[in-house]
Motif scaffolding. Structure first.
Motif, PDB file in Angstrom:
ATOM      1  N   THR A 138      18.404  19.998 -38.235  1.00 47.24           N
ATOM      2  CA  THR A 138      19.257  18.815 -38.162  1.00 47.24           C
ATOM      3  C   THR A 138      20.464  19.116 -37.282  1.00 47.24           C
ATOM      4  OG1 THR A 138      20.677  19.372 -40.042  1.00 47.24           O
ATOM      5  CG2 THR A 138      18.598  18.237 -40.534  1.00 47.24           C
ATOM      6  N   ALA A 139      21.215  18.069 -36.980  1.00 45.79           N
ATOM      7  CA  ALA A 139      22.369  18.222 -36.088  1.00 45.79           C
ATOM      8  C   ALA A 139      23.410  19.178 -36.662  1.00 45.79           C
ATOM      9  CB  ALA A 139      22.996  16.856 -35.830  1.00 45.79           C
ATOM     10  N   GLN A 140      23.525  19.217 -37.980  1.00 47.52           N
ATOM     11  CA  GLN A 140      24.547  20.047 -38.610  1.00 47.52           C
ATOM     12  C   GLN A 140      24.050  21.444 -38.983  1.00 47.52           C
ATOM     13  OE1 GLN A 140      26.458  17.935 -41.856  1.00 47.52           O
ATOM     14  NE2 GLN A 140      26.492  16.012 -40.701  1.00 47.52           N
ATOM     15  N   ARG A 168      20.929  22.847 -47.578  1.00 51.52           N
ATOM     16  CA  ARG A 168      21.114  23.860 -46.541  1.00 51.52           C
ATOM     17  C   ARG A 168      21.922  25.010 -47.131  1.00 51.52           C
ATOM     18  NH1 ARG A 168      24.071  23.139 -42.563  1.00 51.52           N
ATOM     19  NH2 ARG A 168      25.018  21.114 -43.017  1.00 51.52           N
ATOM     20  N   VAL A 169      21.328  26.196 -47.102  1.00 51.85           N
ATOM     21  CA  VAL A 169      21.928  27.385 -47.700  1.00 51.85           C
ATOM     22  C   VAL A 169      22.154  28.423 -46.607  1.00 51.85           C
ATOM     23  CG1 VAL A 169      21.620  29.208 -49.423  1.00 51.85           C
ATOM     24  CG2 VAL A 169      20.808  26.887 -49.900  1.00 51.85           C
ATOM     25  N   GLY A 183      25.360  22.291 -47.020  1.00 58.26           N
ATOM     26  CA  GLY A 183      25.067  20.923 -46.617  1.00 58.26           C
ATOM     27  C   GLY A 183      23.916  20.336 -47.402  1.00 58.26           C
ATOM     28  N   ASN A 184      23.820  19.011 -47.352  1.00 63.85           N
ATOM     29  CA  ASN A 184      22.806  18.269 -48.091  1.00 63.85           C
ATOM     30  C   ASN A 184      21.953  17.476 -47.106  1.00 63.85           C
ATOM     31  OD1 ASN A 184      21.901  15.616 -49.569  1.00 63.85           O
ATOM     32  ND2 ASN A 184      22.365  17.061 -51.202  1.00 63.85           N
ATOM     33  N   THR A 185      20.661  17.612 -47.228  1.00 59.31           N
ATOM     34  CA  THR A 185      19.730  17.030 -46.261  1.00 59.31           C
ATOM     35  C   THR A 185      18.616  16.287 -46.991  1.00 59.31           C
ATOM     36  OG1 THR A 185      20.158  18.886 -44.775  1.00 59.31           O
ATOM     37  CG2 THR A 185      18.230  17.589 -44.302  1.00 59.31           C
ATOM     38  N   LEU A 186      18.069  15.281 -46.343  1.00 60.83           N
ATOM     39  CA  LEU A 186      16.929  14.545 -46.863  1.00 60.83           C
ATOM     40  C   LEU A 186      15.732  14.786 -45.953  1.00 60.83           C
ATOM     41  CD1 LEU A 186      16.315  12.603 -49.219  1.00 60.83           C
ATOM     42  CD2 LEU A 186      16.773  10.703 -47.652  1.00 60.83           C
ATOM     43  N   ILE A 187      14.622  15.195 -46.565  1.00 62.70           N
ATOM     44  CA  ILE A 187      13.375  15.452 -45.843  1.00 62.70           C
ATOM     45  C   ILE A 187      12.420  14.299 -46.136  1.00 62.70           C
ATOM     46  CG2 ILE A 187      11.418  17.036 -45.596  1.00 62.70           C
ATOM     47  CD1 ILE A 187      13.321  19.240 -46.722  1.00 62.70           C
ATOM     48  N   ASP A 204      20.591  14.742 -42.046  1.00 65.45           N
ATOM     49  CA  ASP A 204      21.815  15.155 -42.722  1.00 65.45           C
ATOM     50  C   ASP A 204      22.334  13.983 -43.537  1.00 65.45           C
ATOM     51  OD1 ASP A 204      22.258  17.871 -41.764  1.00 65.45           O
ATOM     52  OD2 ASP A 204      22.605  16.972 -39.796  1.00 65.45           O
ATOM     53  N   THR A 205      22.784  14.239 -44.748  1.00 67.95           N
ATOM     54  CA  THR A 205      23.342  13.189 -45.586  1.00 67.95           C
ATOM     55  C   THR A 205      24.828  13.452 -45.815  1.00 67.95           C
ATOM     56  OG1 THR A 205      23.206  14.119 -47.824  1.00 67.95           O
ATOM     57  CG2 THR A 205      21.140  13.314 -46.839  1.00 67.95           C
ATOM     58  N   PRO A 206      25.561  12.434 -46.263  1.00 68.39           N
ATOM     59  CA  PRO A 206      26.970  12.640 -46.622  1.00 68.39           C
ATOM     60  C   PRO A 206      27.144  13.101 -48.067  1.00 68.39           C
ATOM     61  CG  PRO A 206      26.447  10.313 -46.727  1.00 68.39           C
ATOM     62  CD  PRO A 206      25.191  11.006 -46.268  1.00 68.39           C
ATOM     63  N   PHE A 207      26.045  13.437 -48.741  1.00 78.08           N
ATOM     64  CA  PHE A 207      26.101  13.684 -50.180  1.00 78.08           C
ATOM     65  C   PHE A 207      26.402  15.142 -50.528  1.00 78.08           C
ATOM     66  CE2 PHE A 207      22.823  10.170 -49.762  1.00 78.08           C
ATOM     67  CZ  PHE A 207      23.795   9.183 -49.782  1.00 78.08           C
ATOM     68  N   TYR A 208      27.403  15.653 -49.861  1.00 79.52           N
ATOM     69  CA  TYR A 208      27.909  17.000 -50.099  1.00 79.52           C
ATOM     70  C   TYR A 208      29.420  16.866 -50.147  1.00 79.52           C
ATOM     71  CZ  TYR A 208      29.031  21.931 -49.078  1.00 79.52           C
ATOM     72  OH  TYR A 208      29.530  23.220 -49.111  1.00 79.52           O
ATOM     73  N   LEU A 209      30.041  17.311 -51.224  1.00 80.82           N
ATOM     74  CA  LEU A 209      31.467  17.073 -51.383  1.00 80.82           C
ATOM     75  C   LEU A 209      32.179  18.287 -51.951  1.00 80.82           C
ATOM     76  CD1 LEU A 209      31.992  14.763 -54.497  1.00 80.82           C
ATOM     77  CD2 LEU A 209      29.790  15.739 -53.906  1.00 80.82           C
ATOM     78  N   THR A 210      33.473  18.340 -51.702  1.00 82.50           N
ATOM     79  CA  THR A 210      34.329  19.394 -52.222  1.00 82.50           C
ATOM     80  C   THR A 210      35.408  18.763 -53.083  1.00 82.50           C
ATOM     81  OG1 THR A 210      33.970  20.692 -50.216  1.00 82.50           O
ATOM     82  CG2 THR A 210      35.815  21.332 -51.618  1.00 82.50           C
ATOM     83  N   ASP A 211      35.624  19.293 -54.292  1.00 83.49           N
ATOM     84  CA  ASP A 211      36.630  18.694 -55.163  1.00 83.49           C
ATOM     85  C   ASP A 211      38.000  19.331 -54.915  1.00 83.49           C
ATOM     86  OD1 ASP A 211      36.791  21.102 -56.540  1.00 83.49           O
ATOM     87  OD2 ASP A 211      35.672  20.405 -58.283  1.00 83.49           O
ATOM     88  N   LYS A 212      38.995  18.914 -55.665  1.00 83.62           N
ATOM     89  CA  LYS A 212      40.368  19.359 -55.445  1.00 83.62           C
ATOM     90  C   LYS A 212      40.551  20.850 -55.687  1.00 83.62           C
ATOM     91  CE  LYS A 212      41.642  17.921 -60.140  1.00 83.62           C
ATOM     92  NZ  LYS A 212      42.499  16.997 -60.941  1.00 83.62           N
TER      93      LYS A 212
END
Length: 397
Positions: A138-140, A168-169, A183-187, A204-212
């Motif tokens: 993927t691009a990322q 993605r590990v 990262g989080n990816t959809l196959i 690539d999905t936006p479903f990867y996040l970092t909390d405070k």
């Protein structure tokens, strides 16, 4: 008059919300009558001496898309594994030439643990050596990234394509485990494709996040297909996708209509009261789950969330849910895995249920066994690294 109507409508919506919350809280979230026993027939299916002889990350995907009922004799079930051992065991030892792949797959015909009905697949490289099935492109993606696999399902509203989450590990020099999810990816696998699935789409999905606190979160730990076509008990038409974040193993819930699965802008996230567009407002609906898990409808209309307590422990746990997104009750201990921990270096993780392999009134549940001294312990016990199975029989009384 318009203001009065608006106020009445607002009051009506509030009353409906309160009624729904009251109905949820009235559900018994603390008790379920069940018995549990080992499933030696399923354990034996994955105890193998040649080809695929070990792996974790097991998810099962019925290829007919009927997620919530036991498969029939001629149905095919796709098994997906993350890190997998390929090679041969001779005289109780791993023969030279074994290889670890980052993921592999298998097909089972029917719902019984019949060795003759199960076939394992992996790719091969230019030298005809075993190779990982799904490799990030993927691009990322960085050149050193690889996939571990999350849950997947057959989307009957998208031409029966198979969707699988890929984490993605990347190996890192810091941290306790030497790797990090980045990262989080959809196959997407098109209908009719055959293993080793070379013709796939990766997004690539936006479903990867970092909390405070800097802890990461990601989606794909489990999927509940709440549609009529998938055999759901109380279908509302949505795909529920579960995410886990932080060291506390907090559970998050997203949902989307099947037809919008690739349209990430149409996903919504549960903020504890409503479904919202902003992923950053998502709530933690419960905690102490594992990075792989399952949600299954119970015969009485409640839901069973199955997981390894705290992510990595000796206990398979369950929380009862009033809906696919909660509220969830306290942890109910399902099974003690301690007898499997023959060495101090052994670990247990990522329990989940497999409804398409479960008889009516039962849940077939798997959990993974591994070691913090992986190659050393496999040298002594090469069949160590594989899922184990138990049967949970649910009482109707």
């Amino acid at each position: 008059m318009k203001k009065i109507v608006a106020i009445c409508i607002a009051l009506g919506v509030t009353v409906l919300k309160l009624a729904a919350q009251s109905a949820s809280t009235a559900v018994n979230l603390t008790d379920l009558k069940f018995t549990v026993e080992a499933a030696p027939d399923w354990n034996a299916l994955l105890k193998r001496d040649q080809g695929w002889f070990g792996g974790d990350g097991i998810y099962t995907i019925p290829l007919n898309g009927v997620e919530n009922k036991q498969a029939k004799a001629n149905d095919k079930i796709l098994f997906i594994f993350s890190d997998s051992m390929i090679g041969k065991i001779e005289n109780g030892k791993m023969a030279p030439g074994y290889k670890m792949l980052h993921n592999s797959v298998a097909w089972l015909t029917g719902n019984q643990p019949a060795d003759a009905q199960m076939k394992f697949y992996w790719d091969t490289d230019k030298k005809s050596q075993p190779e990982t099935v799904f490799i990030p492109h993927t691009a990322q993606t960085d050149s050193s990234d690889y996939y571990w696999l999350g849950d997947g399902f057959v989307n009957q509203e998208m031409n029966n394509a198979i969707y699988i989450f890929g984490y993605r590990v990347r190996n890192v020099s810091t941290g306790a485990f030497g790797f990090k999810e980045v990262g989080n990816t959809l196959i997407k696998i098109p209908v009719g494709a055959q293993p080793p699935y070379r013709d796939v789409k990766q997004m690539d999905t936006p479903f990867y996040l970092t909390d405070k606190n800097g802890d990461i979160g990601s989606f794909g730990a489990g999927i509940y297909v709440n549609t009529k076509k998938a055999g759901a008990v109380k279908p509302d038409g949505y795909i529920y996708v579960y995410g886990v974040r932080g060291m506390a193993k907090n559970l998050m819930v997203a949902r989307v209509l099947p037809k919008d699965f690739e349209n990430f802008a149409n996903w919504t996230f549960y903020d504890g009261q409503n479904w919202v567009k902003d992923m950053n407002k998502i709530a933690d609906v419960t905690n102490s789950v594992s990075n792989e898990l399952s949600l299954t409808a119970l015969p009485d209309g409640r839901y069973a969330l199955i997981f390894q307590v705290g992510g990595m422990s000796a206990n398979v746990g369950m929380r009862i849910g009033a809906t696919p997104y909660g509220p969830f009750g306290p942890v109910i201990k399902v099974w003690d895995c301690q007898p499997d921990l023959e060495e101090k270096t052994y670990v247990v993780y990522n329990a989940k249920a497999h409804p398409s392999l479960s008889a009516p009134g039962e849940l077939l549940i798997s959990y993974n066994i591994n070691s913090v001294e992986f190659i050393k312990d496999l040298g002594k016990n090469p069949n160590l690294y594989r899922p184990r199975f138990i049967r949970m029989k649910i009482s109707s009384k």
